[in-house]
Write a protein that holds these residues in place. Structure first.
Motif, mmCIF file in Angstrom:
data_model
loop_
_atom_site.group_PDB
_atom_site.id
_atom_site.type_symbol
_atom_site.label_atom_id
_atom_site.label_comp_id
_atom_site.label_asym_id
_atom_site.label_seq_id
_atom_site.Cartn_x
_atom_site.Cartn_y
_atom_site.Cartn_z
ATOM 1 N N GLY A 132 24.225 -42.600 25.177
ATOM 2 C CA GLY A 132 24.467 -40.872 25.502
ATOM 3 C C GLY A 132 23.960 -40.307 24.564
ATOM 4 N N PRO A 133 24.274 -38.764 24.030
ATOM 5 C CA PRO A 133 23.668 -38.132 22.975
ATOM 6 C C PRO A 133 23.537 -38.864 22.018
ATOM 7 N N PHE A 134 22.238 -38.714 21.325
ATOM 8 C CA PHE A 134 22.411 -38.935 19.574
ATOM 9 C C PHE A 134 21.531 -37.497 18.814
ATOM 10 N N THR A 135 21.699 -37.997 17.358
ATOM 11 C CA THR A 135 20.852 -36.950 16.273
ATOM 12 C C THR A 135 20.197 -37.731 15.135
ATOM 13 N N VAL A 136 19.055 -37.692 15.283
ATOM 14 C CA VAL A 136 18.502 -38.226 14.469
ATOM 15 C C VAL A 136 18.291 -37.202 12.962
ATOM 16 N N ASP A 137 18.339 -36.789 11.729
ATOM 17 C CA ASP A 137 18.096 -35.927 10.642
ATOM 18 C C ASP A 137 16.790 -37.060 9.980
ATOM 19 N N ALA A 138 16.019 -36.062 9.296
ATOM 20 C CA ALA A 138 14.416 -36.723 8.852
ATOM 21 C C ALA A 138 13.739 -36.282 7.986
ATOM 22 N N SER A 139 13.395 -36.198 6.964
ATOM 23 C CA SER A 139 12.123 -35.558 5.910
ATOM 24 C C SER A 139 11.433 -34.783 6.534
ATOM 25 N N LEU A 140 10.857 -36.034 7.455
ATOM 26 C CA LEU A 140 9.430 -35.512 8.341
ATOM 27 C C LEU A 140 9.294 -36.494 9.567
ATOM 28 N N LEU A 141 8.795 -35.709 10.708
ATOM 29 C CA LEU A 141 8.779 -36.039 11.854
ATOM 30 C C LEU A 141 7.120 -36.509 12.667
ATOM 31 N N VAL A 142 7.329 -37.437 12.989
ATOM 32 C CA VAL A 142 5.553 -37.814 13.183
ATOM 33 C C VAL A 142 5.429 -37.728 14.931
ATOM 34 N N ALA A 143 4.811 -36.937 15.986
ATOM 35 C CA ALA A 143 5.012 -36.572 17.457
ATOM 36 C C ALA A 143 3.524 -37.949 18.363
ATOM 37 N N ALA A 144 4.764 -38.926 18.432
ATOM 38 C CA ALA A 144 2.604 -39.669 18.878
ATOM 39 C C ALA A 144 2.937 -40.114 20.583
ATOM 40 N N ASP A 145 3.741 -39.504 20.936
ATOM 41 C CA ASP A 145 4.193 -39.095 22.300
ATOM 42 C C ASP A 145 2.968 -39.189 23.446
ATOM 43 N N GLY A 146 1.898 -39.092 23.381
ATOM 44 C CA GLY A 146 1.296 -38.734 24.572
ATOM 45 C C GLY A 146 0.452 -37.482 24.608
ATOM 46 N N ALA A 147 -0.486 -37.427 25.498
ATOM 47 C CA ALA A 147 -1.566 -36.814 25.908
ATOM 48 C C ALA A 147 -0.950 -35.412 26.098
ATOM 49 N N ARG A 148 1.003 -35.837 26.878
ATOM 50 C CA ARG A 148 1.972 -35.004 27.806
ATOM 51 C C ARG A 148 2.785 -34.800 26.838
ATOM 52 N N SER A 149 2.745 -35.013 25.132
ATOM 53 C CA SER A 149 3.642 -34.425 24.315
ATOM 54 C C SER A 149 4.843 -33.574 24.577
ATOM 55 N N SER A 150 5.644 -34.186 24.428
ATOM 56 C CA SER A 150 7.181 -33.818 25.157
ATOM 57 C C SER A 150 7.091 -32.049 23.746
ATOM 58 N N ILE A 151 6.923 -32.903 22.564
ATOM 59 C CA ILE A 151 6.987 -32.269 21.098
ATOM 60 C C ILE A 151 6.753 -31.360 20.773
ATOM 61 N N ARG A 152 4.338 -31.854 20.816
ATOM 62 C CA ARG A 152 3.803 -30.610 20.574
ATOM 63 C C ARG A 152 4.542 -29.434 21.702
ATOM 64 N N SER A 153 4.853 -29.237 22.786
ATOM 65 C CA SER A 153 5.159 -28.262 23.301
ATOM 66 C C SER A 153 6.929 -27.678 23.422
ATOM 67 N N ALA A 154 8.059 -28.462 22.290
ATOM 68 C CA ALA A 154 8.219 -27.550 21.577
ATOM 69 C C ALA A 154 8.147 -26.738 20.644
ATOM 70 N N LEU A 155 7.345 -27.997 20.261
ATOM 71 C CA LEU A 155 6.404 -26.668 18.747
ATOM 72 C C LEU A 155 6.059 -25.262 19.358
ATOM 73 N N GLU A 156 5.587 -25.682 20.845
ATOM 74 C CA GLU A 156 4.912 -24.881 21.823
ATOM 75 C C GLU A 156 3.469 -24.444 20.772
ATOM 76 N N THR A 157 2.920 -25.377 20.299
ATOM 77 C CA THR A 157 1.682 -25.701 20.282
ATOM 78 C C THR A 157 0.728 -25.679 21.367
ATOM 79 N N ARG A 158 -0.207 -24.239 20.445
ATOM 80 C CA ARG A 158 -1.590 -24.783 22.054
ATOM 81 C C ARG A 158 -2.253 -25.985 22.282
ATOM 82 N N TRP A 159 -2.714 -25.834 23.776
ATOM 83 C CA TRP A 159 -3.396 -27.211 23.957
ATOM 84 C C TRP A 159 -4.233 -27.198 24.513
ATOM 85 N N SER A 160 -5.461 -26.888 24.819
ATOM 86 C CA SER A 160 -6.170 -26.648 25.463
ATOM 87 C C SER A 160 -6.960 -28.270 26.109
#
Length: 364
Positions: A132-160
């Motif tokens: 089910g749902p989970f929550t993780v707290d961390a000092s840092l997060l590294v997103a290595a989730d590929g070219a369709r990165s959902s985390i990059r989208s959530a951060l609203e980071t511009r992608w060309s």
């Protein structure tokens, strides 16, 4: 997983959230270049990889049945004077085994990240897992989730990003060429054919196609190889088949608060030349000491800015090399192909130039 291994070795607590329940058996990436092997040695798996993989010390370019050029990778690295081929699925197995040995609970499968909240003092990851749902707290997060990165989208980071016109058909077959541990590029008017040895008596073939194959077959790929190179492949022995196009992209920012993008989430490059997987490892190798130092209380702002600048630069260089490789592999009229090949032949007669090309191909 590689970054997690490096951090665990430094005493940092990590958790790897992996959406897949099982590892994919579809192995596209096979080439491991000397700089990546140097980095993987720090994670304790380079020895196993080199023991199992095929060491390519030389490559050849051929056209119309004759040799045009020969590359020598022996001078590319003192420790690893070769390009290694090993199926991605086996590389992942070795990384996972190393990760499990350091922390059996570090890898969490079936964990999908849905949202990220950065409070400035920590990062909160919200997701859905098998329980089910989970929550993780961390000092840092590294997103290595590929070219369709959902985390990059959530951060609203511009992608060309943009699509390139090149398409390919790729497959693994029993090796009946007699070329042994030699990589061969066939420069033919209809388009390039690339040929790389693999463990287990296999050879990978990559063929430039006129359009993306919608329903590829092992028989069709074997026929393309036969027409362009003369080699007859055993279609019944085909063990992997993939048709793909080429898309390149880059994130305009790699560091956002307490989140860092690496790998294809940060920069997607052409797979031709096999640099993308290696680039991701080198991202992780550059980031690991910055993370470890920051968690020990050392300021990380300047180091992260330098990390971002260097990784964007190295990705641009790798992308340019990959695109040059593609240009060399596009179809050409026979007359123009003969002129281009004659120029390449003369160029490679100069040892210094050949050495530069060999180092560039192996990411030196």
């Amino acid at each position: 997983m590689y970054l997690a291994v490096l951090l665990l070795q430094e005493g940092v607590s990590v958790q790897v959230l992996e959406q897949r329940v099982n590892r994919s058996g579809h192995s596209r990436a096979i080439g491991v270049h000397p700089p990546a092997l140097e980095s993987l040695a720090k994670a304790g798996i380079a020895e196993a990889m080199t023991r199992e993989g095929i060491r390519i010390t030389h490559g050849e370019a051929r056209s119309a049945g004759r040799r045009v050029a020969r590359l020598d990778f022996a001078a590319a690295s003192a420790r690893y004077p070769f390009v290694l081929t090993l199926p991605q699925v086996r590389t992942e197995q070795l990384l996972e085994q190393r990760l499990h040995a350091l922390d059996p609970g570090a890898l969490v499968r079936a964990a999908r990240v849905d949202a990220v909240t950065d409070s400035g003092a920590a990062v909160r990851v919200h997701g859905t897992g098998g329980g089910g749902p989970f929550t993780v707290d961390a000092s840092l997060l590294v997103a290595a989730d590929g070219a369709r990165s959902s985390i990059r989208s959530a951060l609203e980071t511009r992608w060309s990003a943009r699509e390139l016109p090149d398409t390919y058909l790729m497959g693994d077959y029993p090796d009946g060429t007699g070329d042994g541990p030699l990589a061969v590029l066939y420069l033919e008017p209809e388009g390039i054919v690339e040929s790389f040895p693999l463990p287990g008596g296999l050879r990978r073939w990559v063929v430039h196609t006129d359009a993306l194959e919608q329903d590829p077959t092992a028989v069709h790929l074997a026929e393309l190889v036969r027409r362009r190179t003369g080699h007859r492949l055993d279609s019944a022995g085909n063990s992997m088949l993939s048709a793909f196009g080429v898309r390149i992209g880059r994130a305009h920012r790699l560091v956002s608060g307490r989140t860092v993008l690496i790998g294809d989430a940060a920069h997607q490059i052409s797979p031709i030349g096999g640099q993308g997987m290696n680039l991701g490892w080198l991202d992780a190798a550059a980031l690991a000491p910055i993370i470890a130092d920051s968690l020990r209380g050392l300021p990380a702002g300047g180091a992260l800015r330098d990390f971002e600048r260097r990784r964007r630069r190295d990705a641009a260089v790798a992308s340019a090399q990959a695109q040059l490789n593609m240009v060399l592999g596009r179809p050409l009229p026979a007359g123009m192909m003969a002129l281009r090949n004659a120029g390449l032949e003369r160029m490679f007669q100069v040892p210094a130039l050949g050495g530069v090309v060999a180092r560039r191909f192996s990411m030196q």
